[in-house]
Write an enzyme that holds these catalytic residues in place. Structure first.
Site, short mmCIF file in Angstrom:
data_model
loop_
_atom_site.label_atom_id
_atom_site.label_comp_id
_atom_site.label_asym_id
_atom_site.label_seq_id
_atom_site.Cartn_x
_atom_site.Cartn_y
_atom_site.Cartn_z
N ASP A 405 0.82 -1.20 0.00
CA ASP A 405 0.00 0.00 0.00
C ASP A 405 0.86 1.26 0.00
OD1 ASP A 405 -2.69 1.27 0.43
OD2 ASP A 405 -1.72 1.96 2.26
N GLU A 458 1.09 -0.54 -5.14
CA GLU A 458 0.15 0.54 -5.39
C GLU A 458 0.98 1.81 -5.48
OE1 GLU A 458 -3.48 3.15 -3.53
OE2 GLU A 458 -1.82 2.40 -2.33
#
Length: 736
Positions: A405, A458
């Site tokens: 993330d 990401e």
């Protein structure tokens, strides 16, 4: 009956030693407590606050210890060497027998300490934390914690009424690690660490390496060990045979607590596995399952990096869920959050009284977007903590991938920071060189240790080489970051921007659909329609579409089929597979009632669900759609410039050259006899998927039967098909 022997009192402790011991600031309590040679024999000293009396059980005798005050008891035994003994502690008339924690040698080896100091302990979770074990023939739990700035550390828990005075830990030299083996403590015991800060104040902290925690909002760590017996050998043994970028990957993103509210890991094992199998997805991606105090963060503000959230069950319950998915042939990807952590005063922030896991410079430590703290990637032990954590989930839970993330927030020192609110790197640049090195080390480590896994970034910027090997240097002077796949945020933003426009305006935005092919092979991509796109006022996927309800669903279906045909893997968040109209809410999860015939007319939401199932099945059975995702030769434009028609057409090719033709008509009109070039001048083509089919809720306009390719060039192609293009629909065709 054992005989009671009068105690001989040893010399008292000096004032400074006594003070440090009672204040929890003694770095080596084992040098004071327990049995030690002394003039005239062996001194045994015990620290047991609130005890009425303490006795030794030694050589068949009971020997009383003298009360020195403040919970200290001692005796001088007229022996040449320390005997084997047990303690009998009396509290208000209650007697209990136990081993003395201070008669044991360190339970952590020199090699472990060396690797920790070097930042190279790839299985750090086996060295730090709480580990039930047998040590010197006695069962108990070894507690270890890294707290290099602490003046002292004590372990406390239910077993001592949360008063750590009786359990000071010893410092294991320059490693910064503190250790104590506590006999009689086993699985299920609650504990924390009572840390004396450099200023002399105390803070009580959860274990950063805890492998299990209490159910939030409770915050204690829990002693645990795994008893799960894995049954996924077949899956694990063949995983390395199928590299992710050359294999089908259709990912169903799930927020486990809200997918079916009320279900734990074990109940989800049955229901989620059955659903994902029926829908044809190849993988599930769990939004973060690491422990987090605030459920509203959806798991993205982690306090227990080594502990699965206890909201849904035990760590072994999570293992059971993953095991079940593997036996059904479903891969498991887990969201991983090494970019930041919350400031809760019982967790990582200023863990031992000074910045430890976070940088000392507040301009680097503060994360302006989320009110959290960033990690100090330049500190050896912190980097080791995170690299080992990545390995932990692969090793202990058999996950097949980590989606990392907020990578962009790690890579740039000025991320979301105003001018003057950040400090440049040693070369004067904005790149976080420590974070780059950490990501490279993490990827290199897990790919070496666990063949067949995949890491996904990401990463929302144009950073070069996210999926390039770490040993290959790019034009930016950096080696690749080493990820297996990167989320294609550009494709996501552009395609959603295009599809939200009324069809009459789409001709002016046609480039937003075609631009992705300009850079499609610069990285290994996954196309995400994730939870981030269907919350916070962004609307659900179907609600982004223009027009009435029929047109919205038609746009939705056409968009999904275009997405499944586009180069790259794909990910869809739960609820979007049946065109849920409302935004997702973690409070109640997907609107499953929409699939109930009593609420939705056939084939409304169920029609969209049936389409997604068929997309997955056709996709997995069509190598042209996944074998050459990273090879430009696997794609060819057929019609990229028909902006006024809102039409897009392209070919995908497998390694054997077998093509699939995808044609999207993003206008609400039927186009008859629409010419589309094909690479074969002879032979028939057949429609294999049509999002306007009646069973999906469409008008059933299409191309039944075989279609003959007509000779004669059309653009760069030697032949053409004359197609009927349904309104707001995507069709797939293959040659027979």
């Amino acid at each position: 009956m054992p005989t009671r022997t009068p105690a001989n009192t040893p010399p008292p402790l000096d004032a400074d030693t006594r003070k440090r011991l009672l204040a929890g600031t003694h770095h080596d309590p084992h040098a004071v407590l327990g049995a030690h040679p002394a003039p005239g024999g062996v001194t045994v000293r015990v620290l047991r606050p609130y005890a009425r009396a303490v006795s030794l059980l030694v050589e068949g005798r009971t020997v009383e210890l003298a009360d020195e005050g403040d919970g200290l008891f001692s005796v001088l035994l007229p022996l040449a060497e320390a005997p084997a003994y047990r303690l009998r502690i009396t509290y208000d008339g209650r007697d209990s027998e136990t081993e003395d924690p201070y008669r044991f040698l360190p339970a952590l080896g020199e090699l472990d300490l060396h690797l920790i100091a070097e930042g190279r302990h790839e299985e750090l979770w086996t060295a730090l934390g709480a580990h039930p074990m047998t040590h010197q023939g006695v069962t108990g739990t070894r507690f270890t914690v890294w707290a290099p700035n602490a003046l002292g550390v004590r372990v406390c828990g239910e077993f001592c009424c949360w008063d750590g005075t009786a359990h000071p830990m010893r410092s294991l030299g320059s490693s910064g690690v503190w250790e104590l083996f506590v006999p009689g403590i086993g699985e299920g015991a609650l504990y924390k660490f009572d840390i004396t800060r450099p200023d002399g104040t105390h803070t009580v902290r959860a274990d950063p390496m805890a492998r299990r925690t209490e159910v939030p909002p409770a915050t204690a760590s829990v002693v645990t060990r795994s008893a799960h017996v894995w049954t996924d050998d077949a899956w694990m043994s063949r995983r390395a045979e199928h590299p992710a970028h050359r294999s089908p990957m259709s990912v169903y993103e799930v927020h486990l607590p809200s997918w079916r509210p009320g279900l734990g890991y074990r109940e989800l094992a049955g229901e989620l596995t059955a659903y994902v199998t029926d829908m044809g997805f190849t993988h599930v991606e769990f939004m973060p399952v690491s422990e987090h105090p605030f459920g509203g963060s959806w798991g993205y503000q982690v306090t227990g990096f080594y502990a699965p959230t206890s909201r849904l069950g035990t760590p072994d319950d999570l293992r059971y869920l993953i095991d079940t998915l593997h036996r059904a042939g479903i891969g498991v990807i887990m969201d991983w959050v090494p970019a930041h952590f919350p400031k809760d005063d019982w967790a990582l922030a200023e863990f031992d009284g000074r910045p430890l896991y976070e940088p000392g410079d507040t301009r680097r430590a503060e994360h302006p977007d989320w009110g959290t703290l960033t990690f100090d990637y330049g500190r050896t032990e912190v980097r080791n903590f995170l690299v080992a954590n990545a390995s932990y989930w692969f090793e202990e839970f058999h996950v097949d991938g980590l989606r990392v993330d907020a990578v962009a927030s790690m890579l740039y020192l000025d991320y979301s920071r105003e001018e003057g609110g950040w400090t440049p790197n040693e070369h004067g640049g904005r790149e976080n060189l420590d974070a780059v090195a950490f990501l490279q080390e993490m990827n290199a480590t897990v790919y070496r240790r666990y063949p067949g896994i995949v890491t996904l970034a990401e990463e929302s910027t144009a950073w070069e080489g996210v999926t390039r090997a770490t040993h290959h240097t790019g034009s930016d002077g950096f080696g690749g970051l080493g990820f297996g796949l990167k989320w294609n945020m550009g494709w996501m933003h552009d395609s959603l921007e295009y599809i939200r426009h009324e069809p009459v305006h789409r001709q002016y935005h046609h480039g937003e659909l075609t631009f992705s092919m300009v850079y499609a092979y610069s990285e290994n991509y996954l196309l995400p329609i994730s939870h981030d796109e269907v919350v916070h006022g962004k609307q659900s996927l179907v609600s982004k579409m223009p027009g009435d309800w029929w047109q919205q669903r038609a746009n939705h279906r056409a968009y999904l089929a275009y997405m499944w045909a586009h180069p790259g893997k794909q990910l869809l968040f739960m609820g979007q597979e049946f065109a849920q109209g409302a935004e997702w809410s973690e409070a109640h999860g997907p609107d499953w009632w929409l699939l109930d015939p009593a609420y939705g007319a056939e084939p409304d939401h169920r029609g969209v669900r049936d389409l997604v199932r068929d997309l997955n099945l056709r996709y997995s059975a069509t190598p042209a759609l996944w074998e050459r995702d990273t090879d430009p030769g696997g794609f060819r434009w057929v019609e990229a410039d028909a902006a006024q028609d809102n039409v897009l057409a392209f070919l995908r090719f497998g390694t054997d050259g077998a093509p699939l033709l995808a044609v999207s008509n993003f206008s609400p009109v039927v186009r008859h006899g629409y010419p589309v070039g094909v690479p074969r001048a002879a032979g028939a083509w057949r429609e294999v998927l049509n999002t306007d089919a009646a069973r999906y809720g469409g008008g059933d306009v299409g191309n039944p039967g075989a279609l003959s390719a007509l000779p004669g060039p059309l653009g760069a192609f030697p032949a053409r098909l004359l197609l009927t293009l349904p309104p707001l629909a995507t069709v797939w065709l293959r040659p027979e």
